[in-house]
Scaffold this motif. Structure first.
Motif, PDB file in Angstrom:
ATOM      1  N   PHE A  54     -35.017 -44.105  64.321  1.00 33.30           N
ATOM      2  CA  PHE A  54     -34.611 -43.023  65.224  1.00 33.30           C
ATOM      3  C   PHE A  54     -33.559 -43.558  66.180  1.00 33.30           C
ATOM      4  CE2 PHE A  54     -38.983 -42.022  63.991  1.00 33.30           C
ATOM      5  CZ  PHE A  54     -38.875 -40.676  63.632  1.00 33.30           C
ATOM      6  N   ARG A  55     -32.559 -42.733  66.468  1.00 27.51           N
ATOM      7  CA  ARG A  55     -31.488 -43.149  67.377  1.00 27.51           C
ATOM      8  C   ARG A  55     -31.729 -42.720  68.822  1.00 27.51           C
ATOM      9  NH1 ARG A  55     -29.877 -47.331  64.677  1.00 27.51           N
ATOM     10  NH2 ARG A  55     -28.752 -46.868  62.752  1.00 27.51           N
ATOM     11  N   THR A  56     -32.593 -41.728  69.028  1.00 25.53           N
ATOM     12  CA  THR A  56     -32.913 -41.286  70.385  1.00 25.53           C
ATOM     13  C   THR A  56     -34.411 -41.062  70.506  1.00 25.53           C
ATOM     14  OG1 THR A  56     -32.740 -38.917  69.928  1.00 25.53           O
ATOM     15  CG2 THR A  56     -30.695 -40.073  70.541  1.00 25.53           C
ATOM     16  N   LEU A  57     -34.906 -41.166  71.729  1.00 26.40           N
ATOM     17  CA  LEU A  57     -36.315 -40.902  71.973  1.00 26.40           C
ATOM     18  C   LEU A  57     -36.638 -39.444  71.652  1.00 26.40           C
ATOM     19  CD1 LEU A  57     -39.097 -41.803  73.036  1.00 26.40           C
ATOM     20  CD2 LEU A  57     -38.316 -41.177  75.336  1.00 26.40           C
ATOM     21  N   GLU A  58     -35.726 -38.548  71.989  1.00 22.54           N
ATOM     22  CA  GLU A  58     -35.950 -37.126  71.753  1.00 22.54           C
ATOM     23  C   GLU A  58     -36.137 -36.842  70.261  1.00 22.54           C
ATOM     24  OE1 GLU A  58     -34.874 -37.864  75.602  1.00 22.54           O
ATOM     25  OE2 GLU A  58     -33.667 -38.442  73.852  1.00 22.54           O
ATOM     26  N   GLU A  59     -35.352 -37.512  69.437  1.00 18.38           N
ATOM     27  CA  GLU A  59     -35.466 -37.355  67.986  1.00 18.38           C
ATOM     28  C   GLU A  59     -36.841 -37.832  67.511  1.00 18.38           C
ATOM     29  OE1 GLU A  59     -33.309 -39.051  63.903  1.00 18.38           O
ATOM     30  OE2 GLU A  59     -32.651 -39.747  65.875  1.00 18.38           O
ATOM     31  N   MET A  60     -37.299 -38.950  68.057  1.00 19.65           N
ATOM     32  CA  MET A  60     -38.614 -39.480  67.698  1.00 19.65           C
ATOM     33  C   MET A  60     -39.724 -38.523  68.128  1.00 19.65           C
ATOM     34  SD  MET A  60     -40.494 -42.976  69.025  1.00 19.65           S
ATOM     35  CE  MET A  60     -39.548 -44.154  68.066  1.00 19.65           C
ATOM     36  N   LEU A  61     -39.652 -38.028  69.357  1.00 22.88           N
ATOM     37  CA  LEU A  61     -40.694 -37.157  69.879  1.00 22.88           C
ATOM     38  C   LEU A  61     -40.780 -35.835  69.127  1.00 22.88           C
ATOM     39  CD1 LEU A  61     -40.265 -37.701  73.737  1.00 22.88           C
ATOM     40  CD2 LEU A  61     -41.882 -38.798  72.179  1.00 22.88           C
ATOM     41  N   ALA A  62     -39.668 -35.422  68.542  1.00 21.70           N
ATOM     42  CA  ALA A  62     -39.637 -34.148  67.814  1.00 21.70           C
ATOM     43  C   ALA A  62     -40.283 -34.251  66.430  1.00 21.70           C
ATOM     44  CB  ALA A  62     -38.196 -33.665  67.684  1.00 21.70           C
ATOM     45  N   ASP A  63     -40.519 -35.478  65.956  1.00 22.37           N
ATOM     46  CA  ASP A  63     -41.097 -35.658  64.624  1.00 22.37           C
ATOM     47  C   ASP A  63     -42.609 -35.424  64.685  1.00 22.37           C
ATOM     48  OD1 ASP A  63     -42.161 -36.713  62.200  1.00 22.37           O
ATOM     49  OD2 ASP A  63     -40.335 -37.889  61.924  1.00 22.37           O
ATOM     50  N   LYS A  64     -43.051 -34.331  64.095  1.00 19.96           N
ATOM     51  CA  LYS A  64     -44.460 -33.933  64.166  1.00 19.96           C
ATOM     52  C   LYS A  64     -45.390 -34.859  63.358  1.00 19.96           C
ATOM     53  CE  LYS A  64     -43.842 -28.994  65.192  1.00 19.96           C
ATOM     54  NZ  LYS A  64     -42.752 -29.316  66.084  1.00 19.96           N
ATOM     55  N   SER A  65     -44.834 -35.693  62.501  1.00 17.95           N
ATOM     56  CA  SER A  65     -45.668 -36.600  61.699  1.00 17.95           C
ATOM     57  C   SER A  65     -46.222 -37.755  62.524  1.00 17.95           C
ATOM     58  CB  SER A  65     -44.860 -37.164  60.530  1.00 17.95           C
ATOM     59  OG  SER A  65     -44.444 -36.138  59.670  1.00 17.95           O
ATOM     60  N   ILE A  66     -45.604 -38.052  63.662  1.00 14.82           N
ATOM     61  CA  ILE A  66     -46.013 -39.200  64.484  1.00 14.82           C
ATOM     62  C   ILE A  66     -47.198 -38.828  65.362  1.00 14.82           C
ATOM     63  CG2 ILE A  66     -45.310 -40.820  66.278  1.00 14.82           C
ATOM     64  CD1 ILE A  66     -42.422 -40.484  65.280  1.00 14.82           C
ATOM     65  N   GLU A  67     -48.256 -39.619  65.280  1.00 17.21           N
ATOM     66  CA  GLU A  67     -49.448 -39.409  66.119  1.00 17.21           C
ATOM     67  C   GLU A  67     -49.476 -40.335  67.327  1.00 17.21           C
ATOM     68  OE1 GLU A  67     -53.435 -38.710  64.252  1.00 17.21           O
ATOM     69  OE2 GLU A  67     -52.368 -39.461  62.475  1.00 17.21           O
ATOM     70  N   LEU A  68     -49.013 -41.570  67.123  1.00 17.04           N
ATOM     71  CA  LEU A  68     -49.155 -42.622  68.141  1.00 17.04           C
ATOM     72  C   LEU A  68     -47.812 -43.284  68.374  1.00 17.04           C
ATOM     73  CD1 LEU A  68     -50.874 -44.660  69.876  1.00 17.04           C
ATOM     74  CD2 LEU A  68     -51.246 -45.936  67.761  1.00 17.04           C
TER      75      LEU A  68
END
Length: 349
Positions: A54-68
């Protein structure tokens, strides 16, 4: 045994990411190293080809597959990142030091409770072989009532860190927040919160702008605990010096995990976390009416235990290995130590 792996992402892939977190997440079948935040590089993907960058935190946070999500960015950014992670509905591990201030810690704890998200602080030194050995000696009551304790984290290195953020006068920098967070946490695990604190803090390396020396005394009803760290200790004392009314225990800082992780050894090996024979602790005490003086075997260190407990907390609602409140209590002690040093007096809690 079947597990439902927890998709986990790291907020950075510096030393904390590639040494202390990724090896355990990737080697543990209960977790899936799903993603890493790297703004320009692809270091994680080179080592773990299946990881998502991921290039930005926002992009990471938007990914619904991530739990932790593990917030392992520079300490001054912990609050900012953690607040966004919790608001996005993710479970969270925050590297130590938890936050720069108690107020920040309180806000994150309350937010996690409000969002019904798991919040833990990564205090990996609880899982060092040396600390586990000391804790067993105390749990087995081999020293009797404790009267005096010293815990050291010393080294000999006058050079400033190449990481600019570690040497800049910003909140949560300096050795009291860095190494001190480990020692304070260990003292609180063994003895609980102290009654009073006295601290002497300094910067002693040439051109140092941050605290790189501390001597913190924690006062309890029946004993005191001294926590010390300096960059000018060429001949180190034992890292753990414990005296009780029955006897004494001396132990080096012998855990091998950090060195083995930097050498890219696999933490799933059978011999993981075993200290060399030369690092055995010296026990000199009264045991069953007989005075003994002997070197005792060390416990095995294993940071994987932390992640195993995190899995149980998320999937099976078991107790957290380190709570947000425990992380906040470390910051409380740091704040009071800074106040004590400034006012040159004992601070009663």
């Amino acid at each position: 045994m079947n597990y439902t792996p927890i998709n986990t992402a790291l907020c950075s892939f510096g030393m904390s990411g590639w040494v202390f977190h990724a090896p355990f997440i990737s080697a543990n079948p209960k977790f899936n190293l799903y993603g890493v935040l790297e703004r320009t590089k692809n270091l994680a993907q080179e080592k773990y080809p299946n990881v998502k960058t991921f290039r930005t935190l926002e992009e990471m946070l938007a990914d619904k597959s991530i739990e932790l999500i593990v917030v392992n960015t520079p300490s001054v950014t912990h609050f900012e990142f953690a607040e966004k992670v919790i608001k996005a509905g993710k479970h969270i591990i925050v590297e130590k030091p938890f936050t720069a201030t108690v107020k920040q810690a309180e806000k994150l704890i309350e937010l996690a409770k409000e969002k019904n998200r798991m919040l833990s602080v990564y205090q990996n030194r609880r899982y060092d072989s040396d600390f586990k050995t000391v804790k067993k000696v105390l749990d087995d009551n081999l020293l009797g009532e404790i009267v005096d304790v010293e815990i050291h984290y010393d080294r000999y290195n006058s050079n400033l860190s190449y990481k600019a953020h570690k040497e800049t006068q910003t909140p949560a920098t300096g050795s009291l927040y860095d190494l001190g967070a480990h020692l304070i946490d260990q003292a609180l695990v063994l003895f609980g919160f102290p009654n009073a604190i006295y601290a002497s803090l300094d910067n002693i390396r040439p051109n140092s702008k941050v605290i790189d020396y501390f001597d913190v005394k924690l006062y309890y009803n029946s004993h005191r605990v001294t926590l010390k760290s300096s960059y000018f200790v060429r001949e180190a004392l034992p890292a753990f010096i414990f005296h009780g009314k029955k006897g004494s225990f001396l132990k080096s800082r012998g855990d091998v995990q950090e060195a083995d992780l930097q050498a890219e050894k696999n933490p799933k090996t059978k011999l993981w976390g075993i200290e060399p024979e030369t690092e055995k602790g010296l026990l000199h005490t009264d045991k069953d009416g007989k005075i003994i003086k002997e070197y005792i075997n060390s416990q095995n260190g294993n940071y994987m235990e932390y992640y195993d407990e995190i899995y149980e907390a998320i999937r099976n609602k078991k107790s957290l290995p380190v709570t947000g409140i425990e992380g906040m209590n470390v910051i409380k002690v740091i704040e009071e130590a800074i106040k004590s040093n400034k006012e040159k007096k004992v601070i009663y809690l």
